[in-house]
Design an enzyme around this catalytic site. Structure first.
Site, PDB file in Angstrom:
ATOM      1  N   HIS A 247      41.458  34.998  43.718  1.00  0.00           N
ATOM      2  CA  HIS A 247      42.047  35.441  42.449  1.00  0.00           C
ATOM      3  C   HIS A 247      40.991  35.288  41.369  1.00  0.00           C
ATOM      4  CE1 HIS A 247      44.528  36.161  39.073  1.00  0.00           C
ATOM      5  NE2 HIS A 247      44.454  34.912  38.635  1.00  0.00           N
TER       6      HIS A 247
ATOM      7  N   CYS B 205      50.310  35.794  38.982  1.00  0.00           N
ATOM      8  CA  CYS B 205      49.260  36.653  39.540  1.00  0.00           C
ATOM      9  C   CYS B 205      49.291  36.746  41.065  1.00  0.00           C
ATOM     10  CB  CYS B 205      47.894  36.181  39.072  1.00  0.00           C
ATOM     11  SG  CYS B 205      47.676  36.383  37.301  1.00  0.00           S
TER      12      CYS B 205
ATOM     13  N   GLU C 117      54.201  41.169  36.978  1.00  0.00           N
ATOM     14  CA  GLU C 117      54.820  40.372  35.923  1.00  0.00           C
ATOM     15  C   GLU C 117      54.955  41.196  34.661  1.00  0.00           C
ATOM     16  OE1 GLU C 117      51.432  37.266  35.610  1.00  0.00           O
ATOM     17  OE2 GLU C 117      52.060  37.687  33.560  1.00  0.00           O
TER      18      GLU C 117
END
Lengths: 136, 361, 376
Positions: free
Chosen positions: B243, B120, B85
């Site tokens: 994550h 993410c 990103e």
């Protein structure tokens, strides 16, 4: 314009050398060069094969640049070195990931790919080889 | 999801920039007492990209490390996907540069290439795509990378965690692999917990809302659905990697799912380097693969804001131990560090502008 | 035979109110007036007008502003050796009878962009742009690498490089057209800002605007003195510093010198060398055989190189203190040699000098030109 604005074709055609250390080896005298030339600078032979140069080498000589060129101001002070690669060939490149005081003659270094010249906010980002101390 | 042809990990690699800034230093700059926030964030320090680094250079070095562990030449790669990103160019694919730098697709560069964006989880989304190509026999080998130089606005809570790093995975037929991806599953909803609008430098987020309905809901759904699908339970796994936007959430989601902290901690890297966004879960998986033994099982569940999760069931093969030392390990990079103060951090992140700064971006 | 029959100089420095054309015309008119002759060819020496002034085609440019439209004219470029190269090629026009009288005018206008980054970018055009400058290499950085190699090889301390700048500043005090006409204190050298480690500001010549002109003729017909260009020589070296085996040598200098000295027993009474940096000055005197390798500093510390010493070097102050108007510098050197051998270097005269050597250097020793000039 020329001083800080990276020409796109001029960078694009050097990408093999700048991204992959694609150089040349004189098949007559054995001289290894970056970039690959049409004529061997040592013996004048036109018999040059393409070779990928090794990614590791050692620092032969270095300087810390405090007064930069246009387009390199933000990176000062940076270390500019002459590096002898494992096959004996020589190139000039920046050292990165080090403080200027850490640069040493004979330091073992390895190639990384980094931003080298960025043309403002709207131009291209020219990446190329730089060298950093070998990660062990 | 299960592929027709079984797919596995042929090589993995990681990269983390060497610069670190301590959370304490970030707090000090804004006049805060870090001790009052430490327990809530559980990140001691974060990595800072050098002045000449970006998501491409990070993707490059992690890919070089993955190639060192893989037994194939880069020319065999027929898919190169970069999840990020923090694309160096808003329009111009990072994968094009990576393909050229690695020599993927052979001299004629016969390969697919694209960038993925899913906050993410862009890196694991890239893995799903490569699994599909290999599993359907369209290609034999592909590369998926998650890499970011994450942006955290000055003074924002994200400033304590937004870090830089990445991890690269070369996938191939399971028979050639050091770990088999037995099954995977994805779960996606429209949950706007975190976003960055076009032309904005820094993302906006919704604080507590990023937890319950976003992070926990998606990871737990994907994890449970995958375990349900293949008939496994938390105790069947040796490692669970989630994550890791901070040091706290992965342990909490692990507990809620029934994983003991000792299964989560080996892959929990964020406390030492911060959240590497698209690299986050994948750097954690790399840390686990660096030490995994044949026969061990790993559950990996990513999370991307917006929101969604990808879950993977991985079984480690014989032969992994022979490749673990062929490239620097995750902890080598974690421990290779030099601290910078807030001023240098601000300069490296280009928050400080020069007059006539032709080299800025 | 080729003779210098007239010269003209502007001061070297910041000419804020003068453009490239004003400078070129000023020096040219002085040279033409000093010999009072007509010319039939114009050779312009310049290194940076394209990148700094956005002006090329300097042959037509100078002919136009000098009121000589129609004359054949051309620009010669060899970085810092442009001036020397222009004189060499102009003298070949005369000796080959292509021309009877040639005006050689060296001109450089470098102060219109005032930032160091801009002058660094301009000067970096004299090194390998794709494999040195692209990586952040400046011309000064190349001198720094050479200095470091020299310090390592001969175990020379940084302070030993101070002798050249100290002497150059002392000499320039007496030179009317010099840029830096003040003495330097040794402690100023020690505390000078670092440009490219180990090179500091006082190792380097200042860039300056300036123009110098000489009129070359087949006859010794000057009304204010004449000098003969006895012989000249030129040689190149690799444009890329990183490809050279030994950075402490500049073979182009000794080859140019050797070529100039062929078939002559010329013995210079003084030397005007291209000291872009203290290290380049040291290597130059070693390549010319005036000092042993690694021992050039003694020539400057012992007084031997003084204007009244046995081997006078840069009696006008050299690039370091006379200033460095890059592409014009070589023409300054030849004009200064002319003024010396005709006995008109008023205040900065080497006593009794009848013969002098000039050495111009381009890039980091990648192009060298030597002229041997004798009063007649």
């Amino acid at each position: 314009m020329w001083a800080y604005w990276q020409s796109v074709p001029a960078h694009w055609r050097e990408i093999p050398a700048r991204y992959r250390l694609e150089g040349g080896r004189c098949m007559d005298c054995g001289y290894i060069m970056l970039p690959k030339e049409d004529i061997c600078p040592v013996c004048g032979s036109k018999n040059i094969e393409t070779v990928i140069l090794p990614r590791k080498g050692k620092v032969l000589n270095y300087t810390v640049v405090w007064n930069a060129l246009r387009g390199y101001e933000y990176y000062t002070p940076y270390v500019l070195a002459i590096i002898e690669l494992e096959d004996g060939s020589r190139i000039m490149a920046q050292l990165t990931d080090i403080s200027p005081s850490e640069a040493k003659k004979g330091m073992e270094v390895e190639m990384v790919l980094r931003k080298t010249k960025v043309s403002g906010e709207s131009g291209i980002i020219a990446y190329s080889y730089k060298f950093r101390p070998v990660i062990r | 999801m299960k592929a027709n042809r079984k797919v596995g990990i042929v090589g993995w690699g990681v990269y983390v920039p060497k610069w670190r800034v301590r959370s304490e230093e970030l707090a000090r700059e804004w006049g805060r007492d870090w001790n009052r926030y430490a327990a809530g964030i559980m990140v001691q320090e974060k990595s800072v990209p050098g002045i000449d680094e970006d998501a491409f250079t990070i993707a490059y070095e992690s890919s070089i490390n993955a190639l060192k562990r893989a037994h194939i030449e880069a020319s065999k790669l027929r898919a190169v996907y970069v999840g990020t990103e923090s694309k160096p160019y808003a329009v111009k694919t990072t994968a094009t540069m990576l393909i050229e730098a690695l020599g993927a697709g052979g001299e004629r560069r016969l390969t697919t290439g694209a960038d993925y964006e899913f906050a993410c989880k862009a890196g694991t989304e890239a893995i799903q795509a490569v699994i599909g190509l290999i599993g359907s026999n369209m290609i034999d080998y592909g590369l998926a990378v998650g890499a970011d130089t994450a942006q955290g606005a000055p003074g924002d809570a994200l400033e304590y965690t937004a870090a830089a790093g990445g991890s690269a995975y070369i996938l191939g037929p399971a028979a050639d692999s050091v770990a088999v991806i037995k099954a995977s599953l994805s779960h996606v909803t429209d949950t706007p917990d975190f976003w960055r609008r076009q032309h904005e430098h820094y993302p906006a987020h919704t604080r507590a809302f990023t937890g319950g309905p976003a992070y926990f809901k998606h990871i737990m759904t994907a994890a449970k659905e995958l375990m349900n699908f293949i008939g496994t339970k938390p105790e069947d796994y040796d490692y669970a990697v989630f994550h890791q936007p901070n040091g706290k959430y992965p342990l909490r989601v692990g507990t809620r799912l029934g994983f003991t902290p000792d299964k989560v901690k080996p892959g929990l890297i964020t406390p030492y380097i911060g959240n590497t966004y698209s690299g986050s879960a994948l750097v954690g998986l790399s840390a686990v693969l660096d030490q995994a033994k044949p026969g061990q099982r790993i559950l990996v569940v990513s999370f991307g804001s917006g929101a969604g999760s990808d879950a993977f069931h991985i079984e480690v093969n014989d032969g992994i131990e022979e490749v673990q030392n062929l490239a620097p390990k995750t902890l080598n990079y974690v421990n290779r560090k030099e601290y910078v103060d807030y001023t240098t951090y601000a300069r490296y992140r280009r928050m400080i502008r020069m007059l006539h700064d032709f080299s800025s971006y | 035979m080729v003779y210098i029959v007239g010269v003209g100089l502007t001061n070297v420095g910041n000419h804020w109110n003068k453009s490239l054309r004003h400078l070129a015309v000023e020096a040219s008119l002085k040279a033409l007036e000093s010999c009072n002759k007509n010319i039939d060819y114009i050779v312009v020496a310049n290194a940076l007008s394209g990148v700094v002034n956005g002006q090329e085609n300097l042959g037509s440019y100078v002919a136009t502003h000098l009121g000589k439209i129609g004359l054949p004219a051309v620009k010669i470029e060899a970085a810092g050796a442009s001036g020397g190269a222009a004189v060499l090629l102009a003298s070949s026009l005369v000796s080959s009878k292509m021309a009877d009288r040639v005006l050689v005018v060296g001109v450089e206008k470098v102060t219109d962009y005032t930032a160091l980054e801009d002058s660094n970018s301009a000067l970096s055009t004299s090194i390998d742009s794709e494999y040195e400058a692209f990586h952040g290499g400046t011309l000064d950085a190349m001198h720094a690498l050479v200095m470091r190699a020299y310090m390592w090889k001969y175990n020379v301390s940084k302070e030993e490089f101070s002798y050249l700048p100290l002497l150059m500043h002392e000499n320039a005090v007496d030179t009317p057209h010099a840029q830096l006409r003040f003495k330097l204190k040794p402690e100023s050298y020690s505390s000078s800002p670092v440009i490219a480690e180990p090179l500091t500001m006082l190792d380097l010549a200042p860039l300056g605007d300036g123009a110098a002109a000489v009129v070359l003729s087949k006859d010794a017909e000057g009304s204010n003195g004449n000098a003969e260009i006895v012989s000249s020589g030129q040689a190149t070296d690799s444009i890329s510093l990183y490809r050279r085996r030994d950075l402490t040598e500049m073979p182009s200098i000794r080859t140019a010198f050797k070529r100039a000295m062929e078939n002559t027993n010329f013995k210079p009474d003084f030397y005007i060398i291209h000291d872009y940096s203290s290290i380049m000055g040291y290597i130059a005197v070693e390549e010319l055989g005036l000092a042993e390798r690694g021992k050039a500093s003694r020539l400057f510390s012992s007084g031997e190189a003084n204007r009244d010493g046995p081997v006078p070097i840069n009696p006008e102050g050299g690039l370091k203190a006379r200033g460095n108007p890059v592409g014009a510098t070589g023409v300054y050197q030849v004009a200064e040699a002319y003024l010396q051998v005709t006995g008109r270097a008023d205040g900065w005269q080497v006593k009794g000098a009848m013969s002098g050597l000039t050495l111009g250097i381009g890039g980091i020793g990648s192009n060298s030109v030597v002229h041997l000039v004798r009063g007649v």
